[in-house]
Scaffold this active site. Structure first.
Site, mmCIF file in Angstrom:
data_model
loop_
_atom_site.group_PDB
_atom_site.id
_atom_site.type_symbol
_atom_site.label_atom_id
_atom_site.label_comp_id
_atom_site.label_asym_id
_atom_site.label_seq_id
_atom_site.Cartn_x
_atom_site.Cartn_y
_atom_site.Cartn_z
ATOM 1 N N PRO A 54 0.725 -1.114 -0.193
ATOM 2 C CA PRO A 54 0.154 -0.070 -0.098
ATOM 3 C C PRO A 54 0.788 1.307 -0.024
ATOM 4 O O PRO A 54 1.759 1.348 0.998
ATOM 5 C CB PRO A 54 -0.970 -0.134 1.146
ATOM 6 C CG PRO A 54 -0.817 -1.388 1.734
ATOM 7 C CD PRO A 54 0.482 -1.920 1.240
ATOM 8 N N LYS A 56 2.226 6.454 4.834
ATOM 9 C CA LYS A 56 1.494 5.136 4.799
ATOM 10 C C LYS A 56 1.258 4.338 5.961
ATOM 11 O O LYS A 56 1.039 3.354 5.855
ATOM 12 C CB LYS A 56 2.618 4.266 3.733
ATOM 13 C CG LYS A 56 2.931 4.704 2.474
ATOM 14 C CD LYS A 56 4.170 3.903 1.682
ATOM 15 C CE LYS A 56 4.517 4.679 0.382
ATOM 16 N NZ LYS A 56 5.925 4.169 0.080
ATOM 17 N N ARG A 87 14.620 -0.771 -7.745
ATOM 18 C CA ARG A 87 13.427 -1.183 -7.774
ATOM 19 C C ARG A 87 12.792 -1.582 -9.433
ATOM 20 O O ARG A 87 13.420 -0.785 -10.289
ATOM 21 C CB ARG A 87 12.118 -0.052 -7.398
ATOM 22 C CG ARG A 87 12.667 0.440 -6.004
ATOM 23 C CD ARG A 87 12.637 -0.579 -4.874
ATOM 24 N NE ARG A 87 11.335 -1.144 -4.715
ATOM 25 C CZ ARG A 87 10.233 -0.415 -4.211
ATOM 26 N NH1 ARG A 87 10.421 0.717 -3.464
ATOM 27 N NH2 ARG A 87 9.091 -1.111 -4.064
#
Length: 296
Positions: free
Chosen positions: A2, A58, A278
DNA sequence: CACTTGACCTGTCCGC
DNA sequence: TGCGGACAGGTCAAGT
């Protein structure tokens, strides 16, 4: 999992579903993710009423009538799923089917409420965490230290956005966007989507992004985040909202997880490369690679 | 201090 | 089918 839009979606769901409920029992056996003692839980969580839900970056902050708060970070695969009591709420409740599946093997903490409903903290990879602490100490948690500003707050202007990247000139723009000290809440999906929208290659050094482009990135990032919240977030794999439902933003995504597909703007095949450690999705035509070559 | 890399876990997918 | 390796939405600590 998330990122800001997903956590915001969970927050809104919890506001509807768990505020005003009273905790009746707590099942937990996960010292690493939920390190509180049974004594703390008994004293400050049991019999507590949930009074409000907030989000910062977050992380979620669930405030209780005991003046303690539960702070939750879902990390990659965390879920907070509310399940109603079938007998009490009746068939037809949005997530009745989950009653028969939860808890499951990824359930780390179960809160059962006095009315028979329950909230499950599931986390397949166990990167997430939940901490029970006095409300006044929440912002002392290491996670909140140095956390950058909320990108969707009205006072977060383009000027402030550009300023946040000062001193980050030598890092790639993607690494800087992902750095929670620069901005709170941006993760891999929305970094890629915003950079595509602004036509900036993710491996470009911050110092090499023209100010005009930074201002465009500001606009596009906020647009992408807002559109995703409206779609209930992105469900790549594990993410579900507080009712156990997936978000639909990935059906609107332009590059994320679309390697091998044509760019929606120019038709060039989208590539997947590696930036800031990433997986990174780019249109090699719309997002011109920087001169200083980065390994792909 | 700025920046990069690996570790933390579990599960899945892909190639041999 | 089985097995090894790479990879997955995020932070940290430790390295350069």
């Amino acid at each position: 999992m998330p990122e800001l839009p997903e956590v915001e979606t969970v927050k809104r769901g919890l506001e509807e579903l768990v505020v005003n409920r009273v905790v009746e029992s707590v099942a937990f056996d996960w010292p690493k993710g939920f390190p509180n003692s049974q004594t703390d839980v008994d004293a400050f969580l049991l019999k507590a009423e949930v009074t409000s839900i907030a989000r910062r970056g977050k992380a979620l902050i669930i405030t209780l009538s005991t003046n303690y708060a539960l702070v939750v970070h879902l990390k990659m695969t965390g879920q907070l799923v509310f399940v109603s009591d079938e007998a009490r709420f009746g068939a037809g409740h949005p997530n009745d089917s989950l009653i028969h599946h939860l808890p499951d093997r990824s359930t780390r903490v179960t809160l059962r409420f006095a009315d028979g409903s329950a909230l499950f903290f599931n986390d397949q990879r166990k990167f997430g965490w939940m901490k029970l602490l006095p409300e006044g100490q929440v912002m002392d948690l290491p996670f909140f230290k140095n956390l950058g500003p909320e990108p969707l707050e009205p006072e977060f202007t383009s000027k402030i956005f550009v300023q946040r990247f000062k001193n980050r000139g030598r890092s790639t723009i993607k690494a800087a966007l992902l750095d929670q000290k620069v901005l709170a809440g941006v993760g891999n999906i929305y970094a890629d989507e915003a950079l595509f929208a602004a036509k900036i290659h993710p491996a470009t050094r911050v110092a090499d992004v023209p100010k005009k482009k930074m201002e465009l990135l500001y606009e596009e990032l906020r647009t992408v985040l807002q559109k995703s919240i409206a779609a209930g977030g992105s469900s790549d794999k594990n993410y579900v909202n507080a009712e156990g439902k997936k978000g639909s933003y990935l059906t609107f995504a332009k590059v994320f997880r679309l390697e091998g597909k044509p760019c929606p703007r120019c038709g060039t095949i989208i590539e997947k490369i590696r930036v800031a450690g990433r997986g990174t999705h780019v249109c090699p035509y719309c997002q011109k690679a920087p001169k200083t070559k980065v390994k792909e």
